[in-house]
Design a protein around this motif. Structure first.
Motif, mmCIF file in Angstrom:
data_model
loop_
_atom_site.group_PDB
_atom_site.id
_atom_site.type_symbol
_atom_site.label_atom_id
_atom_site.label_comp_id
_atom_site.label_asym_id
_atom_site.label_seq_id
_atom_site.Cartn_x
_atom_site.Cartn_y
_atom_site.Cartn_z
ATOM 1 N N ASP A 28 0.956 -1.092 0.062
ATOM 2 C CA ASP A 28 0.012 -0.173 -0.070
ATOM 3 C C ASP A 28 0.542 1.314 0.241
ATOM 4 O O ASP A 28 0.378 2.151 -0.415
ATOM 5 N N PHE A 29 2.230 0.999 0.388
ATOM 6 C CA PHE A 29 3.193 2.353 0.520
ATOM 7 C C PHE A 29 4.102 2.416 -0.489
ATOM 8 O O PHE A 29 4.615 3.311 -0.957
ATOM 9 N N HIS A 30 4.901 1.263 -0.542
ATOM 10 C CA HIS A 30 6.041 1.504 -0.928
ATOM 11 C C HIS A 30 5.842 1.401 -2.168
ATOM 12 O O HIS A 30 6.790 1.883 -2.932
ATOM 13 N N LYS A 31 5.472 0.200 -2.621
ATOM 14 C CA LYS A 31 4.959 0.042 -4.414
ATOM 15 C C LYS A 31 4.259 0.581 -5.103
ATOM 16 O O LYS A 31 5.275 1.689 -5.769
ATOM 17 N N PRO A 32 3.489 2.120 -4.389
ATOM 18 C CA PRO A 32 3.321 3.176 -5.236
ATOM 19 C C PRO A 32 4.302 4.366 -5.014
ATOM 20 O O PRO A 32 4.554 5.145 -6.466
ATOM 21 N N CYS A 33 5.307 4.721 -4.041
ATOM 22 C CA CYS A 33 6.370 5.402 -4.456
ATOM 23 C C CYS A 33 7.075 5.014 -5.172
ATOM 24 O O CYS A 33 7.784 5.421 -5.783
ATOM 25 N N ILE A 34 8.159 3.303 -4.791
ATOM 26 C CA ILE A 34 8.578 3.174 -6.299
ATOM 27 C C ILE A 34 8.287 3.366 -7.246
ATOM 28 O O ILE A 34 9.376 4.074 -8.456
ATOM 29 N N ARG A 35 6.541 3.399 -7.817
ATOM 30 C CA ARG A 35 6.618 3.624 -8.788
ATOM 31 C C ARG A 35 6.626 5.300 -9.650
ATOM 32 O O ARG A 35 6.977 5.362 -10.789
ATOM 33 N N VAL A 36 5.312 5.796 -8.335
ATOM 34 C CA VAL A 36 6.045 7.666 -9.061
ATOM 35 C C VAL A 36 7.371 7.790 -9.190
ATOM 36 O O VAL A 36 7.579 8.820 -9.682
ATOM 37 N N GLY A 37 8.223 7.245 -8.042
ATOM 38 C CA GLY A 37 9.504 7.974 -7.526
ATOM 39 C C GLY A 37 10.085 8.035 -8.722
ATOM 40 O O GLY A 37 10.592 8.384 -9.224
ATOM 41 N N THR A 38 9.840 6.327 -9.819
ATOM 42 C CA THR A 38 10.729 6.163 -10.896
ATOM 43 C C THR A 38 9.934 7.685 -12.037
ATOM 44 O O THR A 38 10.911 7.075 -13.066
ATOM 45 N N VAL A 39 9.086 7.035 -12.425
ATOM 46 C CA VAL A 39 8.093 8.191 -13.062
ATOM 47 C C VAL A 39 9.072 9.454 -12.959
ATOM 48 O O VAL A 39 9.404 9.797 -14.007
ATOM 49 N N ALA A 40 8.776 9.319 -11.865
ATOM 50 C CA ALA A 40 9.496 11.762 -11.862
ATOM 51 C C ALA A 40 10.672 11.071 -11.523
ATOM 52 O O ALA A 40 11.782 12.317 -12.840
ATOM 53 N N PHE A 41 11.705 10.860 -11.367
ATOM 54 C CA PHE A 41 12.893 10.628 -11.995
ATOM 55 C C PHE A 41 12.945 10.490 -12.975
ATOM 56 O O PHE A 41 13.934 10.948 -13.835
ATOM 57 N N LEU A 42 13.130 9.567 -13.848
ATOM 58 C CA LEU A 42 12.725 9.340 -15.094
ATOM 59 C C LEU A 42 12.787 10.653 -16.102
ATOM 60 O O LEU A 42 13.105 11.252 -17.064
ATOM 61 N N CYS A 43 11.068 11.347 -15.610
ATOM 62 C CA CYS A 43 10.921 12.805 -16.079
ATOM 63 C C CYS A 43 12.234 13.680 -15.839
ATOM 64 O O CYS A 43 12.700 14.741 -16.841
ATOM 65 N N ALA A 44 12.629 13.819 -14.436
ATOM 66 C CA ALA A 44 13.820 14.506 -14.315
ATOM 67 C C ALA A 44 15.222 14.087 -15.691
ATOM 68 O O ALA A 44 16.127 15.451 -15.251
ATOM 69 N N LEU A 45 14.817 13.370 -15.565
ATOM 70 C CA LEU A 45 16.387 12.452 -15.564
ATOM 71 C C LEU A 45 15.940 13.451 -17.656
ATOM 72 O O LEU A 45 17.379 13.859 -18.218
ATOM 73 N N ILE A 46 15.249 13.291 -17.972
ATOM 74 C CA ILE A 46 14.512 13.576 -19.388
ATOM 75 C C ILE A 46 14.838 15.579 -19.595
ATOM 76 O O ILE A 46 15.323 15.960 -20.095
#
Length: 244
Positions: A28-46
């Motif tokens: 309920d907490f870790h998996k959504p955080c990892i999913r959103v965090g991964t997308v956010a980092f990829l956007c920041a990288l681009i």
């Protein structure tokens, strides 16, 4: 009545700092955080490469291969120690969500104190579910506060600093040091034995380790030494409590 309820829950085997199972917490907490965090980092990288891409594709400005290698060598040699040390050192305090937020927005000298302050205010231990959530809330508050003050600073800060006496303006350079010193004092009080090992390890590395260890590995070595000392002290206390 409240004290009796807490006592009954404690006697029933429920961990007050971990009110739900690890499986539920991760789902309920870790998996959504990892999913959103991964997308956010990829956007920041681009987005971080976007200005260079515009200069290259639209204006034809592109460094040579040799220049890229030289720049990367300088950056990697200067930062590789921090790339290893910071995640190891900060993750136990920040947790999953807090680590994503803190490393994405930067400014660790602000994020870590805010996370620890939030945990202290809520009487939450680092490494627990409550501690992780409080660290996340503390970092979120620091991000909003920083954004407001940065905006105000961009508008009014230059004029304000220009009119301050020079000795007053120079004092701002000591603010990060003072923040970390106050946090260190609080942590030393909580774990004086571990602090002694950390200080001893730092002194040994500075005076003797530098003779055999490359300079860029000194910081990593001290972090590893402190981690090993913490594991040793934890197991020692656990063994002692078990025998008692």
């Amino acid at each position: 009545m409240e004290a009796e309820i807490k006592e009954s829950k404690s006697n029933s085997g429920i961990d007050m700092d971990n009110p739900v199972s690890e499986e539920v917490y991760k789902a309920d907490f870790h998996k959504p955080c990892i999913r959103v965090g991964t997308v956010a980092f990829l956007c920041a990288l681009i987005l971080s490469y976007l200005p260079a891409m515009v200069l290259s594709l639209k204006y034809g400005i592109m460094p040579t291969g040799g220049q890229i290698i030289t720049i990367m060598t300088v950056i990697v040699s200067a930062s590789i120690a921090w790339w290893i040390v910071e995640p190891i050192s900060y993750f136990p305090v920040l947790g999953t969500a807090g680590a994503y937020m803190a490393f994405l927005v930067g400014g660790m000298n602000v994020r870590i104190p805010c996370a620890i302050a939030a945990q202290t205010a809520a009487n939450a231990k680092a490494g627990t579910q409550k501690g992780e959530i409080m660290a996340t809330l503390g970092i979120a508050g620091s991000v909003v506060t920083t954004l407001l003050f940065v905006t105000m600073g961009a508008i009014f800060g230059t004029a304000l600093l220009r009119n301050l006496p020079e000795n007053v303006g120079n004092m701002f350079g000591y603010v990060p040091v003072a923040i970390y010193a106050s946090l260190l004092a609080g942590l030393v009080i909580k774990k004086p034995g571990l602090a002694v090992w950390g200080i001893l390890g730092a002194l040994l590395l500075i005076h003797f380790g530098v003779l055999v260890i490359p300079e860029y590995l000194l910081l990593i070595s001290n972090v590893m030494f402190c981690a090993a000392a913490g594991i040793y002290l934890y197991r020692k206390d656990k063994y002692k409590n078990r025998n008692n």
